[in-house]
Structure formats: C-alpha cells, structure tokens
Design an enzyme around this catalytic site. Structure first.
Site, short mmCIF file in Angstrom:
data_model
loop_
_atom_site.label_atom_id
_atom_site.label_comp_id
_atom_site.label_asym_id
_atom_site.label_seq_id
_atom_site.Cartn_x
_atom_site.Cartn_y
_atom_site.Cartn_z
N SER A 1 -9.07 -10.85 -8.74
CA SER A 1 -8.84 -9.45 -9.11
C SER A 1 -7.99 -9.29 -10.36
O SER A 1 -7.95 -8.20 -10.95
CB SER A 1 -8.20 -8.69 -7.95
OG SER A 1 -6.93 -9.23 -7.65
N ASP B 1 -5.08 0.69 -6.50
CA ASP B 1 -4.92 0.04 -5.20
C ASP B 1 -4.66 0.99 -4.04
O ASP B 1 -4.32 0.53 -2.95
CB ASP B 1 -3.74 -0.96 -5.28
CG ASP B 1 -4.05 -2.13 -6.18
OD1 ASP B 1 -5.23 -2.39 -6.45
OD2 ASP B 1 -3.08 -2.81 -6.61
N HIS C 1 -0.88 -7.76 -8.55
CA HIS C 1 -1.56 -6.79 -9.41
C HIS C 1 -0.59 -6.25 -10.44
O HIS C 1 0.62 -6.51 -10.38
CB HIS C 1 -2.16 -5.64 -8.58
CG HIS C 1 -3.47 -5.99 -7.94
ND1 HIS C 1 -4.12 -5.16 -7.04
CD2 HIS C 1 -4.27 -7.09 -8.05
CE1 HIS C 1 -5.24 -5.73 -6.64
NE2 HIS C 1 -5.36 -6.90 -7.24
#
Length: 220
Positions: free
Chosen positions: A98, A164, A138
């Site tokens: 990701s 998210d 992230h």
C-alpha cells in the site's frame, strides 16, 4: 682395598635384583624409549586429562547456556532500542504494497516516537487500530487541530485510491497521537522478506524452525 671377587659378587647380586623386579629401570626406559637428541618418546605412562572418556553432557550444558545468553542479549538490545527511540516497536517490516513506490513488501523500517516531535503532513507513520493486531504504515494526509491544542490526523497509503477511514474502527474518522507506534526514519530494502514468508506461509515457518533445531542438534 676390595677384592675383585667381592666386586663380582656385588655385580651379580645387583643384576639378580633387577631381574627379579620384572624390569625395574630397564622396563621403564623400554616403555618410554629414547628418541633422537635424547628426547623421551611417549609410552603407556600416566594418562592425561584429555584422554578421559568424553561426555556430551557438559557440552550440552554449554550450548544451552550460550543459547540463553544470545536470547538475553537480543532482548536487552531490543529494550535498549525501545528506550532510545521512544517506540514500542523500533523495527518493523512492511507487509503490504500500500506504500509503493516509497516502500515495498519486505522493507525493514526504523522508527522513532519521541513525544516532543509534532506530527506533520506528509510524514510516514506506523499506527495501530483497535481490533487489528498488525500495525499499519501509511502517510499523514491531513491534520486537524482542536482549540485546546489536541492534534488529530488522517492517513492514506500512497498506493491506495482513498484515505484510511475505511480501515479505522467504526465511527472513527481521525487518529490520535496515542495511536502512533512510530515515525519512519530510515529503511533497508527487502531484508525482512523472511518475515513475510513466515507470515504468508505457516508451513515455511514450521520448516525453518525444524531446520534450526536440526542444526542445533548436529552442532552438539
């Protein structure tokens, strides 16, 4: 002056005593022998400590002790890193794609989490979500600051199309500083690929553990 007959009698008596002893000094010289330059050759004399029967038990104790010392040292190093970095997990492995192209699966990340460092937009953080065991790495997308100074922030993966909020627990729209495990300060590419193999293939984990045990037994 001693007569020659008396000296002959003494010699015969000495010779008889030597023979009766079963070798005496002559037997000792024969067993050790004499080599070149007067060196004594080893014979069946007193055995040294190294000739004693070998017992594997002391070596097994040493191996177990060494293994315990290695584990203890690793734990001490890990605890030391936690204190220095301020993070509960100073080293983590990227398990998903990701964050590509910034980070790839198998990359090893080094984290810090000092309280005095403010969270900034664009910073890469590792955080935990309630109900999920594995942390997520992230990038900080937005920051929301309240009037009392509390900071909340929103994250998103570089390779994801949306933020998210779909990953957070139900009803949660922002993360807080208490959710942060650490901020990425450096990485080593692909060095954590073994962790991914063990995570994706439990059979590989069992085989690797069995191989390590076999090597340990062969080493004993």
């Amino acid at each position: 002056m001693l007569s020659l007959d008396f000296l002959d009698d003494v010699r015969r008596m000495n010779k008889r005593q030597v023979l009766n002893r079963g070798g005496g000094w002559s037997g000792r010289v024969a067993s050790w022998g004499v080599g070149s330059a007067g060196s004594v050759l080893p014979g069946p004399g007193p055995r040294s400590l190294t000739d004693a029967p070998f017992s594997p038990r002391p070596q097994l104790y040493y191996q177990v002790l060494n293994f315990g010392m290695i584990v203890s040292s690793a734990l001490m190093i890990w605890k030391g890193l936690m204190v220095v970095t301020g993070s509960e997990s100073p080293i983590v492995v990227v398990l998903s794609g990701s964050m590509e192209p910034a980070f790839h699966r198998g990359d090893l990340l080094f984290l810090t989490n000092r309280i005095e460092d403010p969270i900034r937009v664009g910073e890469i953080v590792v955080f935990r979500i309630e109900g999920r065991e594995i942390p997520i790495v992230h990038r900080v997308l937005k920051i929301h600051e309240k009037q009392n100074g509390d900071i909340k922030f929103l994250t998103k993966g570089d390779n994801n199309a949306v933020d998210d909020r779909g990953l957070y627990k139900r009803g949660q729209h922002w993360l807080e500083k208490k959710d942060v495990v650490g901020r990425a300060r450096g990485f080593v590419p692909y060095i954590g690929i073994v962790t991914i193999l063990m995570n994706d293939y439990p059979k590989f984990k069992a085989e690797l553990f069995g191989l390590l045990c076999l090597l340990l037994l062969l080493h004993l």
